[in-house]
Design a protein around this motif. Structure first.
Motif, PDB file in Angstrom:
ATOM      1  N   PRO A 114      79.958   8.501 -13.409  1.00 17.32           N
ATOM      2  CA  PRO A 114      78.911   9.215 -14.154  1.00 17.32           C
ATOM      3  C   PRO A 114      78.612  10.582 -13.550  1.00 17.32           C
ATOM      4  N   ASP A 115      78.288  11.523 -14.426  1.00 24.29           N
ATOM      5  CA  ASP A 115      77.872  12.865 -14.008  1.00 24.29           C
ATOM      6  C   ASP A 115      76.358  12.822 -13.771  1.00 24.29           C
ATOM      7  N   ILE A 116      75.974  12.461 -12.561  1.00 23.51           N
ATOM      8  CA  ILE A 116      74.549  12.288 -12.265  1.00 23.51           C
ATOM      9  C   ILE A 116      73.788  13.606 -12.394  1.00 23.51           C
ATOM     10  N   GLU A 117      74.378  14.698 -11.959  1.00 29.22           N
ATOM     11  CA  GLU A 117      73.707  15.997 -12.093  1.00 29.22           C
ATOM     12  C   GLU A 117      73.459  16.326 -13.559  1.00 29.22           C
ATOM     13  N   GLY A 118      74.462  16.068 -14.388  1.00 30.87           N
ATOM     14  CA  GLY A 118      74.308  16.332 -15.819  1.00 30.87           C
ATOM     15  C   GLY A 118      73.256  15.447 -16.449  1.00 30.87           C
ATOM     16  N   ILE A 119      73.230  14.172 -16.058  1.00 28.90           N
ATOM     17  CA  ILE A 119      72.229  13.237 -16.595  1.00 28.90           C
ATOM     18  C   ILE A 119      70.830  13.672 -16.170  1.00 28.90           C
ATOM     19  N   ASN A 120      70.672  14.025 -14.901  1.00 26.75           N
ATOM     20  CA  ASN A 120      69.357  14.447 -14.420  1.00 26.75           C
ATOM     21  C   ASN A 120      68.908  15.737 -15.088  1.00 26.75           C
TER      22      ASN A 120
ATOM     23  N   GLN B  47      68.481   4.039 -12.545  1.00 30.46           N
ATOM     24  CA  GLN B  47      69.475   3.161 -13.159  1.00 30.46           C
ATOM     25  C   GLN B  47      70.833   3.844 -13.210  1.00 30.46           C
ATOM     26  N   ALA B  48      70.856   5.123 -13.569  1.00 27.28           N
ATOM     27  CA  ALA B  48      72.117   5.865 -13.611  1.00 27.28           C
ATOM     28  C   ALA B  48      72.768   5.914 -12.236  1.00 27.28           C
ATOM     29  N   GLU B  49      71.962   6.071 -11.188  1.00 28.72           N
ATOM     30  CA  GLU B  49      72.493   6.067  -9.815  1.00 28.72           C
ATOM     31  C   GLU B  49      73.102   4.709  -9.475  1.00 28.72           C
TER      32      GLU B  49
ATOM     33  N   GLU C 115      75.783  12.462 -26.150  1.00 32.44           N
ATOM     34  CA  GLU C 115      75.907  13.307 -24.954  1.00 32.44           C
ATOM     35  C   GLU C 115      75.650  12.486 -23.694  1.00 32.44           C
ATOM     36  N   PHE C 116      74.651  11.592 -23.753  1.00 30.66           N
ATOM     37  CA  PHE C 116      74.344  10.742 -22.603  1.00 30.66           C
ATOM     38  C   PHE C 116      75.516   9.809 -22.281  1.00 30.66           C
ATOM     39  N   VAL C 117      76.080   9.186 -23.319  1.00 31.51           N
ATOM     40  CA  VAL C 117      77.213   8.268 -23.117  1.00 31.51           C
ATOM     41  C   VAL C 117      78.381   9.010 -22.464  1.00 31.51           C
ATOM     42  N   ASN C 118      78.588  10.249 -22.893  1.00 30.29           N
ATOM     43  CA  ASN C 118      79.658  11.058 -22.320  1.00 30.29           C
ATOM     44  C   ASN C 118      79.382  11.355 -20.848  1.00 30.29           C
ATOM     45  N   LEU C 119      78.146  11.728 -20.540  1.00 27.35           N
ATOM     46  CA  LEU C 119      77.767  12.013 -19.154  1.00 27.35           C
ATOM     47  C   LEU C 119      77.855  10.765 -18.281  1.00 27.35           C
TER      48      LEU C 119
END
Length: 302
Positions: A272-278, A293-295, A99-103
């Motif tokens: 990347p879907d930052i909202e989804g990751i957060n 890191q995602a940002e 799920e993370f890789v997808n986001l």
């Protein structure tokens, strides 16, 4: 979108690094409900570090489906039955990792009948047909058989990058011989018996003298000329167990023609879907380091 010519695609063997994180990260890394997330946390950090370090133009993360028997189990039911099943808490983390890789916007793929090795092999073939080289990120020796003259086997955080010419120094045989080597010597990790009485040294000696398994079996009468212990009886032993060798070779070879949908060859990272990751990190109680890191990865891709 298939990779353009003269580009490098990075193909990550997800399971290797999820298991590595599971065994190397502290067990007390848990979510808000006390469930273990050490494998998830370590894998996210690995993927994040990799993206920041390499900034790949083309990348895919390949997973084992784990929902049903692969085509190898249909050929040989005992295949991999020696392995203990992953504990429930780790199975859950595998789902979270994907799920993370997808986001994160990275192409990811699994298939119920084909293993991640076959998916990596399929993408390697497609890349090669389009003039694109592959870096296979893994520590699984089986995948060394995919390495061509312009490809790289990258044991990330291990032995490092291994090119075509260096494969024999590390694995004892050339990439084209890896599947034959495993068929002869067997592979205890995958519960593949191979030829009884033929160990790694014997298999390497045979493949140094003969090119491949068919050539070995076409020359059983001269096996005694190979400079190896027990050479006089080796030909008869190979003849007696030819069926086992042929069966094993069907299991050790990577299938580079797994069926895919067009989306499975679009290896260019998306935003990347930052909202989804957060939101995912909020649910699991993960702090600021991985969020930042995602940002950074988002800014890098944008």
């Amino acid at each position: 979108m298939a990779p353009e010519k003269n580009n490098m695609q990075y193909l990550i063997d997800a399971s290797v690094y999820i298991f590595r994180a599971h065994y190397s990260m502290p067990e007390d890394i848990v979510d808000n409900e006390g469930n273990p997330i050490n494998a998830f946390y370590g894998f996210c950090r690995f993927i994040g570090d990799f993206m920041e370090q390499m900034n790949p133009k083309y990348i895919a993360v390949l997973f084992d489906d784990g929902q049903g028997p692969s085509f190898r189990s249909e050929i040989y039911p005992p295949y991999k039955t020696n392995r203990e099943p992953a504990p429930p808490e780790l199975k859950k983390q595998f789902i979270q990792c994907r799920e993370f890789v997808n986001l994160l916007g990275l192409m990811n793929w699994s298939h119920p009948r084909y293993e991640a090795d076959d998916l990596i092999g399929t993408l390697t073939r497609i890349g090669r047909e389009n003039g694109c080289s592959s870096t296979i990120v893994t520590r699984d020796k089986d995948l060394a058989q995919l390495v061509g003259k312009d490809d790289i086997f990258w044991d990330y955080a291990g032995k490092g990058k291994i090119n075509y010419q260096k494969i024999p120094d590390v694995f004892g045989v050339w990439p084209e011989q890896v599947a034959d080597f495993l068929a002869l010597a067997g592979d205890s990790v995958d519960n593949i018996p191979g030829v009884p009485g033929v160990g790694k040294k014997t298999a390497i000696a045979l493949l140094s003298y003969f090119q491949d398994l068919p050539e070995i079996y076409a020359n059983l009468s001269v096996i005694d000329k190979v400079d190896i212990r027990g050479a006089k009886t080796l030909g008869k032993k190979l003849e007696q167990h030819e069926g086992a060798a042929v069966l094993a070779r069907k299991l050790t070879g990577i299938d580079c023609h797994a069926p895919f949908e067009s989306k499975h060859i679009d290896l260019k990272p998306s935003t990347p879907d930052i909202e989804g990751i957060n939101a995912m990190y909020d649910q699991l109680g993960i702090g600021t380091a991985l969020r930042r890191q995602a940002e950074r990865i988002k800014n890098q891709i944008d």
